[in-house]
Design a protein around this motif. Structure first.
Motif, PDB file in Angstrom:
ATOM      1  N   GLN A  36     -59.524  90.468  54.729  1.00  0.00           N
ATOM      2  CA  GLN A  36     -58.665  90.388  53.551  1.00  0.00           C
ATOM      3  C   GLN A  36     -58.846  89.052  52.838  1.00  0.00           C
ATOM      4  O   GLN A  36     -58.938  89.008  51.609  1.00  0.00           O
ATOM      5  N   MET A  37     -58.912  87.966  53.615  1.00  0.00           N
ATOM      6  CA  MET A  37     -59.110  86.638  53.022  1.00  0.00           C
ATOM      7  C   MET A  37     -60.486  86.536  52.363  1.00  0.00           C
ATOM      8  O   MET A  37     -60.632  85.954  51.291  1.00  0.00           O
ATOM      9  N   LYS A  38     -61.478  87.108  53.011  1.00  0.00           N
ATOM     10  CA  LYS A  38     -62.836  87.091  52.447  1.00  0.00           C
ATOM     11  C   LYS A  38     -62.885  87.888  51.143  1.00  0.00           C
ATOM     12  O   LYS A  38     -63.502  87.460  50.162  1.00  0.00           O
ATOM     13  N   ALA A  39     -62.229  89.035  51.111  1.00  0.00           N
ATOM     14  CA  ALA A  39     -62.188  89.861  49.899  1.00  0.00           C
ATOM     15  C   ALA A  39     -61.425  89.139  48.789  1.00  0.00           C
ATOM     16  O   ALA A  39     -61.820  89.193  47.623  1.00  0.00           O
ATOM     17  N   LYS A  40     -60.346  88.437  49.148  1.00  0.00           N
ATOM     18  CA  LYS A  40     -59.572  87.681  48.153  1.00  0.00           C
ATOM     19  C   LYS A  40     -60.436  86.584  47.539  1.00  0.00           C
ATOM     20  O   LYS A  40     -60.435  86.385  46.324  1.00  0.00           O
ATOM     21  N   GLY A  41     -61.203  85.876  48.384  1.00  0.00           N
ATOM     22  CA  GLY A  41     -62.099  84.830  47.887  1.00  0.00           C
ATOM     23  C   GLY A  41     -63.193  85.380  46.997  1.00  0.00           C
ATOM     24  O   GLY A  41     -63.517  84.802  45.957  1.00  0.00           O
ATOM     25  N   ALA A  42     -63.768  86.507  47.399  1.00  0.00           N
ATOM     26  CA  ALA A  42     -64.828  87.126  46.597  1.00  0.00           C
ATOM     27  C   ALA A  42     -64.290  87.596  45.246  1.00  0.00           C
ATOM     28  O   ALA A  42     -64.951  87.431  44.215  1.00  0.00           O
ATOM     29  N   ALA A  43     -63.097  88.151  45.246  1.00  0.00           N
ATOM     30  CA  ALA A  43     -62.490  88.615  43.994  1.00  0.00           C
ATOM     31  C   ALA A  43     -62.192  87.442  43.071  1.00  0.00           C
ATOM     32  O   ALA A  43     -62.441  87.508  41.861  1.00  0.00           O
ATOM     33  N   GLN A  44     -61.702  86.347  43.647  1.00  0.00           N
ATOM     34  CA  GLN A  44     -61.411  85.156  42.845  1.00  0.00           C
ATOM     35  C   GLN A  44     -62.703  84.541  42.305  1.00  0.00           C
ATOM     36  O   GLN A  44     -62.756  84.122  41.149  1.00  0.00           O
ATOM     37  N   ASP A  45     -63.759  84.521  43.119  1.00  0.00           N
ATOM     38  CA  ASP A  45     -65.052  84.009  42.658  1.00  0.00           C
ATOM     39  C   ASP A  45     -65.618  84.867  41.530  1.00  0.00           C
ATOM     40  O   ASP A  45     -66.202  84.350  40.578  1.00  0.00           O
ATOM     41  N   PHE A  46     -65.451  86.179  41.635  1.00  0.00           N
ATOM     42  CA  PHE A  46     -65.924  87.075  40.582  1.00  0.00           C
ATOM     43  C   PHE A  46     -65.199  86.808  39.275  1.00  0.00           C
ATOM     44  O   PHE A  46     -65.819  86.728  38.212  1.00  0.00           O
ATOM     45  N   GLU A  47     -63.882  86.629  39.355  1.00  0.00           N
ATOM     46  CA  GLU A  47     -63.116  86.349  38.140  1.00  0.00           C
ATOM     47  C   GLU A  47     -63.522  85.005  37.541  1.00  0.00           C
ATOM     48  O   GLU A  47     -63.641  84.870  36.332  1.00  0.00           O
ATOM     49  N   ALA A  48     -63.767  84.006  38.398  1.00  0.00           N
ATOM     50  CA  ALA A  48     -64.208  82.696  37.914  1.00  0.00           C
ATOM     51  C   ALA A  48     -65.554  82.812  37.203  1.00  0.00           C
ATOM     52  O   ALA A  48     -65.769  82.181  36.160  1.00  0.00           O
ATOM     53  N   MET A  49     -66.458  83.637  37.740  1.00  0.00           N
ATOM     54  CA  MET A  49     -67.760  83.840  37.106  1.00  0.00           C
ATOM     55  C   MET A  49     -67.597  84.503  35.732  1.00  0.00           C
ATOM     56  O   MET A  49     -68.234  84.100  34.761  1.00  0.00           O
ATOM     57  N   PHE A  50     -66.728  85.490  35.648  1.00  0.00           N
ATOM     58  CA  PHE A  50     -66.462  86.149  34.375  1.00  0.00           C
ATOM     59  C   PHE A  50     -65.879  85.164  33.360  1.00  0.00           C
ATOM     60  O   PHE A  50     -66.318  85.100  32.209  1.00  0.00           O
ATOM     61  N   LEU A  51     -64.880  84.390  33.790  1.00  0.00           N
ATOM     62  CA  LEU A  51     -64.258  83.417  32.898  1.00  0.00           C
ATOM     63  C   LEU A  51     -65.242  82.344  32.463  1.00  0.00           C
ATOM     64  O   LEU A  51     -65.215  81.899  31.311  1.00  0.00           O
ATOM     65  N   ASN A  52     -66.131  81.928  33.370  1.00  0.00           N
ATOM     66  CA  ASN A  52     -67.147  80.937  33.023  1.00  0.00           C
ATOM     67  C   ASN A  52     -68.047  81.470  31.914  1.00  0.00           C
ATOM     68  O   ASN A  52     -68.364  80.758  30.962  1.00  0.00           O
ATOM     69  N   SER A  53     -68.444  82.720  32.022  1.00  0.00           N
ATOM     70  CA  SER A  53     -69.268  83.333  30.978  1.00  0.00           C
ATOM     71  C   SER A  53     -68.516  83.381  29.650  1.00  0.00           C
ATOM     72  O   SER A  53     -69.088  83.077  28.596  1.00  0.00           O
ATOM     73  N   MET A  54     -67.241  83.720  29.713  1.00  0.00           N
ATOM     74  CA  MET A  54     -66.431  83.799  28.507  1.00  0.00           C
ATOM     75  C   MET A  54     -66.261  82.412  27.874  1.00  0.00           C
ATOM     76  O   MET A  54     -66.432  82.253  26.666  1.00  0.00           O
ATOM     77  N   PHE A  55     -65.946  81.409  28.681  1.00  0.00           N
ATOM     78  CA  PHE A  55     -65.761  80.053  28.160  1.00  0.00           C
ATOM     79  C   PHE A  55     -67.067  79.490  27.612  1.00  0.00           C
ATOM     80  O   PHE A  55     -67.071  78.763  26.622  1.00  0.00           O
ATOM     81  N   SER A  56     -68.187  79.805  28.260  1.00  0.00           N
ATOM     82  CA  SER A  56     -69.481  79.324  27.771  1.00  0.00           C
ATOM     83  C   SER A  56     -69.772  79.884  26.390  1.00  0.00           C
ATOM     84  O   SER A  56     -70.265  79.168  25.509  1.00  0.00           O
ATOM     85  N   GLN A  57     -69.490  81.155  26.183  1.00  0.00           N
ATOM     86  CA  GLN A  57     -69.699  81.768  24.879  1.00  0.00           C
ATOM     87  C   GLN A  57     -68.758  81.178  23.833  1.00  0.00           C
ATOM     88  O   GLN A  57     -69.121  81.029  22.674  1.00  0.00           O
ATOM     89  N   MET A  58     -67.556  80.826  24.256  1.00  0.00           N
ATOM     90  CA  MET A  58     -66.576  80.261  23.341  1.00  0.00           C
ATOM     91  C   MET A  58     -67.034  78.921  22.776  1.00  0.00           C
ATOM     92  O   MET A  58     -66.774  78.618  21.623  1.00  0.00           O
ATOM     93  N   THR A  59     -67.705  78.121  23.599  1.00  0.00           N
ATOM     94  CA  THR A  59     -68.076  76.774  23.173  1.00  0.00           C
ATOM     95  C   THR A  59     -69.522  76.663  22.718  1.00  0.00           C
ATOM     96  O   THR A  59     -69.941  75.588  22.295  1.00  0.00           O
ATOM     97  N   SER A  60     -70.285  77.728  22.769  1.00  0.00           N
ATOM     98  CA  SER A  60     -71.721  77.637  22.461  1.00  0.00           C
ATOM     99  C   SER A  60     -72.018  77.390  20.980  1.00  0.00           C
ATOM    100  O   SER A  60     -73.027  76.799  20.650  1.00  0.00           O
ATOM    101  N   GLY A  61     -71.158  77.792  20.093  1.00  0.00           N
ATOM    102  CA  GLY A  61     -71.424  77.654  18.669  1.00  0.00           C
ATOM    103  C   GLY A  61     -70.875  76.393  18.034  1.00  0.00           C
ATOM    104  O   GLY A  61     -71.002  76.201  16.827  1.00  0.00           O
ATOM    105  N   ILE A  62     -70.275  75.525  18.832  1.00  0.00           N
ATOM    106  CA  ILE A  62     -69.665  74.312  18.281  1.00  0.00           C
ATOM    107  C   ILE A  62     -70.746  73.287  17.964  1.00  0.00           C
ATOM    108  O   ILE A  62     -71.584  72.975  18.802  1.00  0.00           O
ATOM    109  N   LYS A  63     -70.723  72.769  16.762  1.00  0.00           N
ATOM    110  CA  LYS A  63     -71.699  71.766  16.308  1.00  0.00           C
ATOM    111  C   LYS A  63     -70.969  70.478  15.965  1.00  0.00           C
ATOM    112  O   LYS A  63     -69.768  70.466  15.780  1.00  0.00           O
TER     113      LYS A  63
END
Length: 113
Positions: free
Chosen positions: A36-63
């Motif tokens: 259960q703890m391992k699954a919780k960590g994996a789920a949290q890591d997956f969400e962090a990866m998704f959010l990282n992709s979203m935040f990267s796209q958010m800041t990519s066009g700033i000049k």
């Protein structure tokens, strides 16, 4: 002075769409606490990866100048910043993706058991 309650502490019941999630409750009984703890960590890591992709796209066009601008070295700094933001957001509860991923992982593990 704090009052001491004689009432037993309420246990947290997993909910799905505002109702008790009996499928998850049953599945948690057949999955070890370590899994259960391992699954919780994996789920949290997956969400962090998704959010990282979203935040990267958010800041990519700033000049321009400044910490989010287009100056030399800001690309590395910006990627580290978005990585930390995404981990922090996911750890604080995120946007809810990790809950669904965790539920799915637990249900799959319980099915195999």
């Amino acid at each position: 002075m704090a009052a001491i309650s004689s009432m037993p502490a309420k246990t947290s019941v997993p909910m799905l769409n505002g109702r008790p999630d009996y499928a998850l409750i049953d599945a948690l009984k057949s999955v070890s606490p370590q899994a259960q703890m391992k699954a919780k960590g994996a789920a949290q890591d997956f969400e962090a990866m998704f959010l990282n992709s979203m935040f990267s796209q958010m800041t990519s066009g700033i000049k321009g100048d400044g910490p989010f601008g287009d100056t030399p070295g800001t690309g590395v700094w910006r990627s580290m910043l978005t990585d930390e933001y995404s981990r922090s957001f996911a750890k604080a509860g995120g946007v809810g993706i990790s809950n669904d991923v965790y539920r799915t992982l637990i249900l799959q593990q319980a099915q195999r058991a």
